[in-house]
Design a protein around this motif. Structure first.
Motif, PDB file in Angstrom:
ATOM      1  N   LEU A 275       0.827  -1.202   0.000  1.00 27.22           N
ATOM      2  CA  LEU A 275       0.000   0.000   0.000  1.00 27.22           C
ATOM      3  C   LEU A 275       0.864   1.255   0.000  1.00 27.22           C
ATOM      4  O   LEU A 275       0.609   2.211  -0.753  1.00 27.22           O
ATOM      5  CB  LEU A 275      -0.928  -0.008   1.215  1.00 27.22           C
ATOM      6  N   VAL A 276       1.902   1.268   0.813  1.00 28.56           N
ATOM      7  CA  VAL A 276       2.799   2.426   0.871  1.00 28.56           C
ATOM      8  C   VAL A 276       3.566   2.573  -0.435  1.00 28.56           C
ATOM      9  O   VAL A 276       3.736   3.681  -0.962  1.00 28.56           O
ATOM     10  CB  VAL A 276       3.762   2.290   2.064  1.00 28.56           C
ATOM     11  N   ASP A 277       4.042   1.445  -0.987  1.00 29.63           N
ATOM     12  CA  ASP A 277       4.774   1.511  -2.248  1.00 29.63           C
ATOM     13  C   ASP A 277       3.884   1.993  -3.388  1.00 29.63           C
ATOM     14  O   ASP A 277       4.345   2.713  -4.285  1.00 29.63           O
ATOM     15  CB  ASP A 277       5.364   0.141  -2.578  1.00 29.63           C
ATOM     16  N   ALA A 278       2.616   1.603  -3.376  1.00 38.10           N
ATOM     17  CA  ALA A 278       1.693   2.087  -4.398  1.00 38.10           C
ATOM     18  C   ALA A 278       1.493   3.597  -4.273  1.00 38.10           C
ATOM     19  O   ALA A 278       1.394   4.308  -5.275  1.00 38.10           O
ATOM     20  CB  ALA A 278       0.349   1.369  -4.270  1.00 38.10           C
ATOM     21  N   PHE A 279       1.476   4.085  -3.054  1.00 38.55           N
ATOM     22  CA  PHE A 279       1.330   5.526  -2.844  1.00 38.55           C
ATOM     23  C   PHE A 279       2.533   6.286  -3.422  1.00 38.55           C
ATOM     24  O   PHE A 279       2.381   7.331  -4.052  1.00 38.55           O
ATOM     25  CB  PHE A 279       1.183   5.809  -1.349  1.00 38.55           C
ATOM     26  N   PHE A 280       3.744   5.747  -3.233  1.00 39.99           N
ATOM     27  CA  PHE A 280       4.931   6.416  -3.758  1.00 39.99           C
ATOM     28  C   PHE A 280       5.099   6.194  -5.264  1.00 39.99           C
ATOM     29  O   PHE A 280       5.815   6.954  -5.922  1.00 39.99           O
ATOM     30  CB  PHE A 280       6.180   5.929  -3.012  1.00 39.99           C
ATOM     31  N   ALA A 281       4.476   5.149  -5.822  1.00 47.40           N
ATOM     32  CA  ALA A 281       4.539   4.934  -7.269  1.00 47.40           C
ATOM     33  C   ALA A 281       3.540   5.804  -8.010  1.00 47.40           C
ATOM     34  O   ALA A 281       3.677   6.011  -9.231  1.00 47.40           O
ATOM     35  CB  ALA A 281       4.283   3.466  -7.592  1.00 47.40           C
ATOM     36  N   LEU A 282       2.550   6.304  -7.295  1.00 42.41           N
ATOM     37  CA  LEU A 282       1.520   7.119  -7.937  1.00 42.41           C
ATOM     38  C   LEU A 282       2.095   8.373  -8.599  1.00 42.41           C
ATOM     39  O   LEU A 282       1.680   8.719  -9.724  1.00 42.41           O
ATOM     40  CB  LEU A 282       0.447   7.486  -6.911  1.00 42.41           C
ATOM     41  N   PRO A 283       3.047   9.115  -7.976  1.00 39.74           N
ATOM     42  CA  PRO A 283       3.615  10.290  -8.672  1.00 39.74           C
ATOM     43  C   PRO A 283       4.282   9.946  -9.999  1.00 39.74           C
ATOM     44  O   PRO A 283       4.223  10.727 -10.950  1.00 39.74           O
ATOM     45  CB  PRO A 283       4.623  10.846  -7.662  1.00 39.74           C
ATOM     46  N   VAL A 284       4.934   8.769 -10.068  1.00 42.00           N
ATOM     47  CA  VAL A 284       5.550   8.355 -11.330  1.00 42.00           C
ATOM     48  C   VAL A 284       4.490   8.172 -12.402  1.00 42.00           C
ATOM     49  O   VAL A 284       4.660   8.580 -13.570  1.00 42.00           O
ATOM     50  CB  VAL A 284       6.362   7.062 -11.127  1.00 42.00           C
TER      51      VAL A 284
ATOM     52  N   VAL B 128      10.624   6.853 -21.856  1.00 42.57           N
ATOM     53  CA  VAL B 128       9.435   7.553 -21.369  1.00 42.57           C
ATOM     54  C   VAL B 128       9.652   7.897 -19.900  1.00 42.57           C
ATOM     55  O   VAL B 128      10.553   7.355 -19.238  1.00 42.57           O
ATOM     56  CB  VAL B 128       8.176   6.677 -21.547  1.00 42.57           C
ATOM     57  N   PRO B 129       8.836   8.809 -19.337  1.00 42.55           N
ATOM     58  CA  PRO B 129       9.004   9.149 -17.908  1.00 42.55           C
ATOM     59  C   PRO B 129       8.925   7.949 -16.980  1.00 42.55           C
ATOM     60  O   PRO B 129       9.568   7.931 -15.922  1.00 42.55           O
ATOM     61  CB  PRO B 129       7.858  10.134 -17.661  1.00 42.55           C
ATOM     62  N   ALA B 130       8.165   6.924 -17.359  1.00 45.58           N
ATOM     63  CA  ALA B 130       8.025   5.756 -16.484  1.00 45.58           C
ATOM     64  C   ALA B 130       9.317   4.967 -16.361  1.00 45.58           C
ATOM     65  O   ALA B 130       9.433   4.110 -15.475  1.00 45.58           O
ATOM     66  CB  ALA B 130       6.903   4.849 -16.997  1.00 45.58           C
ATOM     67  N   ASN B 131      10.305   5.218 -17.235  1.00 42.75           N
ATOM     68  CA  ASN B 131      11.585   4.511 -17.106  1.00 42.75           C
ATOM     69  C   ASN B 131      12.345   4.875 -15.834  1.00 42.75           C
ATOM     70  O   ASN B 131      13.351   4.231 -15.502  1.00 42.75           O
ATOM     71  CB  ASN B 131      12.473   4.804 -18.311  1.00 42.75           C
ATOM     72  N   VAL B 132      11.861   5.883 -15.122  1.00 43.25           N
ATOM     73  CA  VAL B 132      12.463   6.198 -13.826  1.00 43.25           C
ATOM     74  C   VAL B 132      12.290   5.052 -12.844  1.00 43.25           C
ATOM     75  O   VAL B 132      12.931   5.012 -11.784  1.00 43.25           O
ATOM     76  CB  VAL B 132      11.849   7.507 -13.272  1.00 43.25           C
ATOM     77  N   ALA B 133      11.422   4.077 -13.191  1.00 43.97           N
ATOM     78  CA  ALA B 133      11.246   2.897 -12.342  1.00 43.97           C
ATOM     79  C   ALA B 133      12.549   2.131 -12.171  1.00 43.97           C
ATOM     80  O   ALA B 133      12.762   1.460 -11.158  1.00 43.97           O
ATOM     81  CB  ALA B 133      10.165   1.994 -12.932  1.00 43.97           C
ATOM     82  N   VAL B 134      13.456   2.221 -13.196  1.00 44.38           N
ATOM     83  CA  VAL B 134      14.760   1.553 -13.061  1.00 44.38           C
ATOM     84  C   VAL B 134      15.544   2.154 -11.897  1.00 44.38           C
ATOM     85  O   VAL B 134      16.164   1.431 -11.101  1.00 44.38           O
ATOM     86  CB  VAL B 134      15.545   1.680 -14.383  1.00 44.38           C
ATOM     87  N   LEU B 135      15.505   3.467 -11.764  1.00 42.17           N
ATOM     88  CA  LEU B 135      16.206   4.113 -10.649  1.00 42.17           C
ATOM     89  C   LEU B 135      15.563   3.750  -9.309  1.00 42.17           C
ATOM     90  O   LEU B 135      16.271   3.554  -8.308  1.00 42.17           O
ATOM     91  CB  LEU B 135      16.200   5.633 -10.851  1.00 42.17           C
ATOM     92  N   ALA B 136      14.224   3.675  -9.296  1.00 39.55           N
ATOM     93  CA  ALA B 136      13.539   3.277  -8.057  1.00 39.55           C
ATOM     94  C   ALA B 136      13.925   1.858  -7.656  1.00 39.55           C
ATOM     95  O   ALA B 136      14.151   1.565  -6.472  1.00 39.55           O
ATOM     96  CB  ALA B 136      12.027   3.392  -8.232  1.00 39.55           C
ATOM     97  N   GLY B 137      14.023   0.959  -8.657  1.00 36.46           N
ATOM     98  CA  GLY B 137      14.443  -0.411  -8.352  1.00 36.46           C
ATOM     99  C   GLY B 137      15.871  -0.473  -7.877  1.00 36.46           C
ATOM    100  O   GLY B 137      16.216  -1.237  -6.963  1.00 36.46           O
ATOM    101  N   LEU B 138      16.759   0.325  -8.485  1.00 36.16           N
ATOM    102  CA  LEU B 138      18.158   0.372  -8.044  1.00 36.16           C
ATOM    103  C   LEU B 138      18.253   0.838  -6.594  1.00 36.16           C
ATOM    104  O   LEU B 138      19.004   0.253  -5.790  1.00 36.16           O
ATOM    105  CB  LEU B 138      18.943   1.302  -8.966  1.00 36.16           C
ATOM    106  N   TYR B 139      17.526   1.871  -6.246  1.00 37.78           N
ATOM    107  CA  TYR B 139      17.545   2.379  -4.866  1.00 37.78           C
ATOM    108  C   TYR B 139      17.059   1.317  -3.881  1.00 37.78           C
ATOM    109  O   TYR B 139      17.669   1.109  -2.820  1.00 37.78           O
ATOM    110  CB  TYR B 139      16.671   3.631  -4.767  1.00 37.78           C
ATOM    111  N   THR B 140      15.964   0.624  -4.236  1.00 35.76           N
ATOM    112  CA  THR B 140      15.385  -0.360  -3.315  1.00 35.76           C
ATOM    113  C   THR B 140      16.335  -1.526  -3.084  1.00 35.76           C
ATOM    114  O   THR B 140      16.508  -1.983  -1.942  1.00 35.76           O
ATOM    115  CB  THR B 140      14.046  -0.868  -3.870  1.00 35.76           C
ATOM    116  N   VAL B 141      16.976  -2.030  -4.147  1.00 37.56           N
ATOM    117  CA  VAL B 141      17.915  -3.140  -3.991  1.00 37.56           C
ATOM    118  C   VAL B 141      19.121  -2.701  -3.161  1.00 37.56           C
ATOM    119  O   VAL B 141      19.592  -3.422  -2.269  1.00 37.56           O
ATOM    120  CB  VAL B 141      18.353  -3.662  -5.369  1.00 37.56           C
ATOM    121  N   THR B 142      19.642  -1.521  -3.420  1.00 32.72           N
ATOM    122  CA  THR B 142      20.818  -1.044  -2.689  1.00 32.72           C
ATOM    123  C   THR B 142      20.501  -0.814  -1.216  1.00 32.72           C
ATOM    124  O   THR B 142      21.313  -1.146  -0.337  1.00 32.72           O
ATOM    125  CB  THR B 142      21.326   0.260  -3.317  1.00 32.72           C
TER     126      THR B 142
END
Length: 389
Positions: free
Chosen positions: A15-24, A84-98
């Protein structure tokens, strides 16, 4: 309320992750109205959804989500679809794994992201200078996200260590208090041994006297029997308490005389000789009390004066007042020292022992800083106890 809400949110990661994914997702909506990406709008919308959708589970399955968005972005790059702007998901995934996994996984995710940045730079046509600038920009973004994730990982590890240390110290403090209480019970048991032994000795002496005087002096024999009855009741009351106290196998000092109310004058003079100004007064008619109760009174006053000497500060004055009522003795020790401002290392057990002693006789004790400054100890001890027949 805030703490409970935060704990609930911590358990609801999707639920929290969906809230932070909403701006993307919202940031990607204007691109759906743009025809500059070279694909149909429904294809662009589908690409946006498949890139942002996995972010809902990014903290639950961080490596899987990162692999998914990297794979989708890789296919997008091979097909020549403009980022596309949604490709910022790669950076979000990098941050989460790190931030959420080991350093080795973080470094692996960083290398993959760097490879993707290089692939995207040389896949799409641009001039030499523009290509170098794009590559440097992507590298700065990837490196910044990696450093941020590494910092958050280190910070979370530090906070966990602090919480574990606080919990460990709390457990150790509780164990120290339990050990102190057990030691105090053992000391009380040793002291009560003297009281009970004295009472039994009195009973034996009075019984011998009554046996000799019963034929010649009935009145004296009756007095001896009354003394036996009174002393027996006192001894029985002490024994009832003694049965509830675990005594260590330590007879050191078992036969040493124990102080009582009569020795408070000597205690006060001793403290005065150390330089502490002490005022001592007694109100009411002193009641006859058992040796155990008198010892408790003495120890309470002694502990209170000791605490004043240790924590009261310079030029402190203290007053000791004993007030006898019909059924109880009230002990009040007040000082005008540092009070709540006094330094405390948390390792003292005098107050815990004081409460243990008073609880043995069914009394109460309050020890706390005074509102106007200083410290006060107020104890109330019953002076009589009825023993059931």
């Amino acid at each position: 309320m805030v703490a409970s809400t935060w704990e609930w949110l911590r358990r609801k990661k999707p639920l929290v992750d969906a809230f932070f994914a909403l701006p993307v997702l919202l940031m990607s909506l204007p691109s759906l109205l743009n025809d500059a990406y070279g694909i149909e709008k429904w294809q662009l919308g589908l690409l946006t959804v498949v890139l942002t959708g996995p972010l809902v589970l990014r903290r639950t399955y961080p490596r899987t989500v990162f692999a998914a968005v990297v794979a989708i972005s890789g296919v997008q790059c091979l097909l020549g679809v403009i980022p596309v702007p949604a490709n910022v998901a790669v950076l979000a995934g990098l941050y989460t794994v790190t931030a959420g996994r080991t350093v080795r996984w973080g470094v692996g995710a960083l290398l993959i992201a760097v490879a993707g940045a290089g692939m995207a730079t040389y896949r799409y046509p641009s001039g030499g200078d523009d290509r170098r600038l794009a590559f440097i920009t992507l590298m700065v973004l990837v490196s910044g996200v990696y450093v941020l994730g590494l910092h958050m990982r280190t910070r979370r590890a530090y906070l966990r260590s602090v919480e574990e240390r606080a919990e460990r110290l709390e457990r150790e403090r509780d164990n120290e208090v339990k050990v102190a209480m057990a030691a105090e019970r053992a000391r009380i048991a040793r002291e009560l041994h003297d009281v009970v032994a004295h009472n039994v000795s009195v009973i034996v002496v009075q019984a011998d006297g009554a046996s000799y005087a019963i034929d010649t002096d009935v009145g004296r024999a009756r007095q001896a029997l009354e003394a036996i009855s009174s002393t027996g009741r006192t001894a029985l009351a002490e024994m009832r308490r003694l049965l509830g106290v675990l005594r260590e196998n330590d007879d050191a000092g078992a036969f040493a005389p124990q102080p009582g109310v009569a020795q408070l004058d000597d205690l006060v003079e001793q403290v005065r000789a150390s330089g502490l100004a002490v005022a001592y007064e007694v109100d009411g008619t002193p009641a006859a009390m058992s040796e155990g109760r008198q010892l408790t009174v003495y120890r309470i006053v002694q502990e209170a004066l000791t605490n004043t000497l240790k924590h009261g500060g310079p030029r402190v004055t203290v007053s000791v007042r004993l007030r006898y009522a019909e059924d109880a003795l009230e002990i009040r020790v007040d000082d005008d020292g540092r009070g709540a401002a006094a330094a405390d290392d948390g390792r003292g057990h005098g107050l815990a022992g004081m409460r243990e002693r008073v609880a043995v006789y069914g009394g109460t004790v309050r020890a706390a800083p005074r509102p106007g400054g200083g410290f006060e100890v107020i104890a109330r001890i019953p002076v009589h106890e009825e023993v059931a027949a």
